[in-house]
Design an enzyme around this catalytic site. Sequence first.
Site, PDB file in Angstrom:
ATOM      1  N   GLY A  48       1.062  -1.174  -0.242  1.00 42.10           N
ATOM      2  CA  GLY A  48       0.198  -0.420   0.527  1.00 42.10           C
ATOM      3  C   GLY A  48       0.833   1.088  -0.202  1.00 42.10           C
ATOM      4  N   HIS A  49       2.229   0.768   0.230  1.00 40.96           N
ATOM      5  CA  HIS A  49       2.930   2.805   0.347  1.00 40.96           C
ATOM      6  C   HIS A  49       4.475   1.782  -0.824  1.00 40.96           C
ATOM      7  CE1 HIS A  49       5.394   5.699   2.197  1.00 40.96           C
ATOM      8  NE2 HIS A  49       4.234   5.684   2.923  1.00 40.96           N
ATOM      9  N   PHE A  50       3.647   2.614  -2.280  1.00 40.12           N
ATOM     10  CA  PHE A  50       2.892   3.045  -2.969  1.00 40.12           C
ATOM     11  C   PHE A  50       2.997   1.627  -4.044  1.00 40.12           C
ATOM     12  CE2 PHE A  50       4.259   6.874  -0.929  1.00 40.12           C
ATOM     13  CZ  PHE A  50       3.321   7.406  -1.108  1.00 40.12           C
ATOM     14  N   VAL A  55       8.068   2.272  -1.350  1.00 42.52           N
ATOM     15  CA  VAL A  55       8.512   3.924  -0.664  1.00 42.52           C
ATOM     16  C   VAL A  55       8.729   2.830   0.967  1.00 42.52           C
ATOM     17  CG1 VAL A  55       9.598   5.381   0.083  1.00 42.52           C
ATOM     18  CG2 VAL A  55       8.589   4.994  -1.987  1.00 42.52           C
TER      19      VAL A  55
END
Length: 133
Positions: A48-50, A55
Amino acid sequence: MKLNAVEIQQIIGYHPPLCLLDRVISLELDDFLIATASISINEPFFKGHFPDNPVMPGVLIVESMVQGAQILFKNKFPKLQLKKIKKARFKKMVKPGDELVMKLKVLDLDNKICDAKVYVNDEVACSSELVFS
């Protein structure tokens, strides 16, 4: 003193995926610590990041430094709690395939303050002063 991942987990009480450190390369209790963490594309936070530009979240980079400090101060302060993050600077993104090298140095033992830096490829990715209670 050197520690492997299992020994680290026993000291800090976290297990994957919460334990972020893989090895302690050098440790002088209440003085300094050098530890590493290998960052894999399979880390759960990358989903989810990203999704198109993975990252490592800054809060997890700081958490890796906190876990290092828990090992650094383990003999004198076994129940260490983060109180304050001072002068935090994020200078380089941490991406899958990177290896973090954490260097922590005690600045004030009585007040539980340490200088913490995370390096990626010999460049500072994050630096901070960490204050504990």
